[in-house]
Design a protein around this motif. Structure first.
Motif, PDB file in Angstrom:
ATOM      1  N   TRP A  54      -1.865   1.451   3.926  1.00  0.00           N
ATOM      2  CA  TRP A  54      -2.293   2.446   2.731  1.00  0.00           C
ATOM      3  C   TRP A  54      -3.551   3.240   3.437  1.00  0.00           C
ATOM      4  O   TRP A  54      -3.675   4.416   3.013  1.00  0.00           O
ATOM      5  CB  TRP A  54      -2.711   1.362   1.724  1.00  0.00           C
ATOM      6  CG  TRP A  54      -1.765   1.224   0.492  1.00  0.00           C
ATOM      7  CD1 TRP A  54      -0.986  -0.083   0.550  1.00  0.00           C
ATOM      8  CD2 TRP A  54      -1.293   2.060  -0.386  1.00  0.00           C
ATOM      9  NE1 TRP A  54       0.023   0.069  -0.466  1.00  0.00           N
ATOM     10  CE2 TRP A  54      -0.180   1.239  -1.044  1.00  0.00           C
ATOM     11  CE3 TRP A  54      -1.444   3.155  -0.886  1.00  0.00           C
ATOM     12  CZ2 TRP A  54       0.582   1.749  -2.195  1.00  0.00           C
ATOM     13  CZ3 TRP A  54      -0.604   3.909  -2.136  1.00  0.00           C
ATOM     14  CH2 TRP A  54       0.316   2.923  -2.685  1.00  0.00           C
ATOM     15  N   HIS A  59      -0.188   5.738   1.232  1.00  0.00           N
ATOM     16  CA  HIS A  59       0.904   5.107   0.701  1.00  0.00           C
ATOM     17  C   HIS A  59       1.330   3.690   1.616  1.00  0.00           C
ATOM     18  O   HIS A  59       0.909   3.432   2.652  1.00  0.00           O
ATOM     19  CB  HIS A  59       2.377   5.953   0.588  1.00  0.00           C
ATOM     20  CG  HIS A  59       3.028   6.406   1.864  1.00  0.00           C
ATOM     21  ND1 HIS A  59       3.871   5.679   2.401  1.00  0.00           N
ATOM     22  CD2 HIS A  59       2.543   7.459   2.936  1.00  0.00           C
ATOM     23  CE1 HIS A  59       4.171   6.042   3.577  1.00  0.00           C
ATOM     24  NE2 HIS A  59       3.567   7.282   3.642  1.00  0.00           N
ATOM     25  N   GLY A  77       7.936  -0.915  -1.709  1.00  0.00           N
ATOM     26  CA  GLY A  77       7.214   0.711  -1.440  1.00  0.00           C
ATOM     27  C   GLY A  77       7.806   1.227  -0.161  1.00  0.00           C
ATOM     28  O   GLY A  77       9.013   0.459   0.534  1.00  0.00           O
ATOM     29  N   TRP A 119       7.460   7.697  -7.084  1.00  0.00           N
ATOM     30  CA  TRP A 119       6.311   8.002  -6.843  1.00  0.00           C
ATOM     31  C   TRP A 119       5.914   8.569  -5.684  1.00  0.00           C
ATOM     32  O   TRP A 119       5.204   9.662  -5.158  1.00  0.00           O
ATOM     33  CB  TRP A 119       5.142   6.806  -6.905  1.00  0.00           C
ATOM     34  CG  TRP A 119       3.616   6.694  -6.535  1.00  0.00           C
ATOM     35  CD1 TRP A 119       2.766   7.322  -7.374  1.00  0.00           C
ATOM     36  CD2 TRP A 119       2.931   6.733  -5.335  1.00  0.00           C
ATOM     37  NE1 TRP A 119       1.583   7.520  -6.755  1.00  0.00           N
ATOM     38  CE2 TRP A 119       1.819   7.241  -5.558  1.00  0.00           C
ATOM     39  CE3 TRP A 119       3.726   6.236  -4.061  1.00  0.00           C
ATOM     40  CZ2 TRP A 119       1.131   6.982  -4.533  1.00  0.00           C
ATOM     41  CZ3 TRP A 119       2.899   6.122  -2.949  1.00  0.00           C
ATOM     42  CH2 TRP A 119       1.640   6.578  -3.359  1.00  0.00           C
ATOM     43  N   PHE A 120       6.674   8.169  -4.499  1.00  0.00           N
ATOM     44  CA  PHE A 120       6.531   8.548  -3.162  1.00  0.00           C
ATOM     45  C   PHE A 120       7.089   9.996  -2.985  1.00  0.00           C
ATOM     46  O   PHE A 120       6.335  10.865  -2.528  1.00  0.00           O
ATOM     47  CB  PHE A 120       7.330   7.599  -2.305  1.00  0.00           C
ATOM     48  CG  PHE A 120       7.383   8.013  -0.766  1.00  0.00           C
ATOM     49  CD1 PHE A 120       6.293   7.634  -0.102  1.00  0.00           C
ATOM     50  CD2 PHE A 120       8.267   9.139  -0.265  1.00  0.00           C
ATOM     51  CE1 PHE A 120       6.112   7.868   1.399  1.00  0.00           C
ATOM     52  CE2 PHE A 120       8.239   9.300   1.063  1.00  0.00           C
ATOM     53  CZ  PHE A 120       7.091   8.912   1.833  1.00  0.00           C
ATOM     54  N   THR A 123       4.302  12.078  -4.490  1.00  0.00           N
ATOM     55  CA  THR A 123       3.024  12.442  -3.970  1.00  0.00           C
ATOM     56  C   THR A 123       3.244  12.864  -2.389  1.00  0.00           C
ATOM     57  O   THR A 123       2.112  13.480  -1.838  1.00  0.00           O
ATOM     58  CB  THR A 123       2.184  11.041  -4.001  1.00  0.00           C
ATOM     59  OG1 THR A 123       3.034  10.075  -3.436  1.00  0.00           O
ATOM     60  CG2 THR A 123       1.978  10.653  -5.487  1.00  0.00           C
ATOM     61  N   GLN A 124       4.383  12.410  -1.806  1.00  0.00           N
ATOM     62  CA  GLN A 124       4.517  12.653  -0.393  1.00  0.00           C
ATOM     63  C   GLN A 124       5.618  13.719  -0.080  1.00  0.00           C
ATOM     64  O   GLN A 124       5.717  14.020   0.823  1.00  0.00           O
ATOM     65  CB  GLN A 124       4.746  11.102   0.259  1.00  0.00           C
ATOM     66  CG  GLN A 124       3.756  10.156   0.191  1.00  0.00           C
ATOM     67  CD  GLN A 124       2.390  10.537   0.602  1.00  0.00           C
ATOM     68  OE1 GLN A 124       2.172  10.967   1.690  1.00  0.00           O
ATOM     69  NE2 GLN A 124       1.786  10.267  -0.426  1.00  0.00           N
TER      70      GLN A 124
END
Length: 170
Positions: A54, A59, A77, A119-120, A123-124
């Motif tokens: 992280w 992440h 994750g 989410w990944f 955000t990424q």
């Protein structure tokens, strides 16, 4: 922090050690992820590695909490495993999930992994992601399929056969 209907996903905390050690020292839980249980020191090192990911990348693996009980029941994750399996695997983010035995068969892995993957991507960036699964782990293949992962090759990893899967961007 991410919330699903039944789960909360959050970055690791130091006080997650007991829960992480409990599931990582259960032979039924680690059967398809190398088969080796972790002692408390190794569990601590794993927790530090998760937290470090992280810190370096913004992440990594989330700790999964069951909302109803507040219990920390697993980790899920996307991360960089750098497993030396070749550039087609090592260069891509890898999704992973592992849950305590009491959480098996309840749909939690799919629910948590879907939230982490969404989410990944948000955000990424939505990009090719990979995972590896023991060929005998039917439950993980079902989770991967629900998430859109398809097998692309088999290989050896630490003396065991694994199937490599990929998910292409939408």
């Amino acid at each position: 922090m991410l919330d699903t209907e039944r789960l909360r996903l959050r970055p690791p905390q130091a006080d997650d050690l007991d829960a992480l050690h409990a599931w990582r020292s259960d032979p039924a839980v680690v059967r398809f992820v190398g088969g080796r249980t972790l002692d408390r020191e190794e569990a601590w090192q794993r927790l530090l590695r998760i937290a470090g990911h992280w810190s370096l990348f913004g992440h990594g693996l989330f700790m999964v909490e069951e909302k109803a009980s507040g219990a920390v029941i697993g980790e899920v994750g996307l991360f960089y495993g750098r497993r030396d399996l070749g550039p087609d695997f090592d260069a891509a983010p890898e999704i992973g999930w592992i849950l305590a035995a009491a959480a098996h068969g309840r749909g939690y892995a799919s629910e948590a992994a879907r939230a982490a993957q969404g989410w990944f991507a948000a955000t990424q960036g939505d990009r090719r992601c990979v995972c590896m699964i023991d060929p005998a782990h039917e439950a993980s293949f079902r989770v991967a399929s629900k998430l859109g992962y398809k097998s692309y090759r088999s290989t050896d990893y630490h003396g065991s056969s694994v199937t490599l899967l990929e998910r292409l961007p939408a």
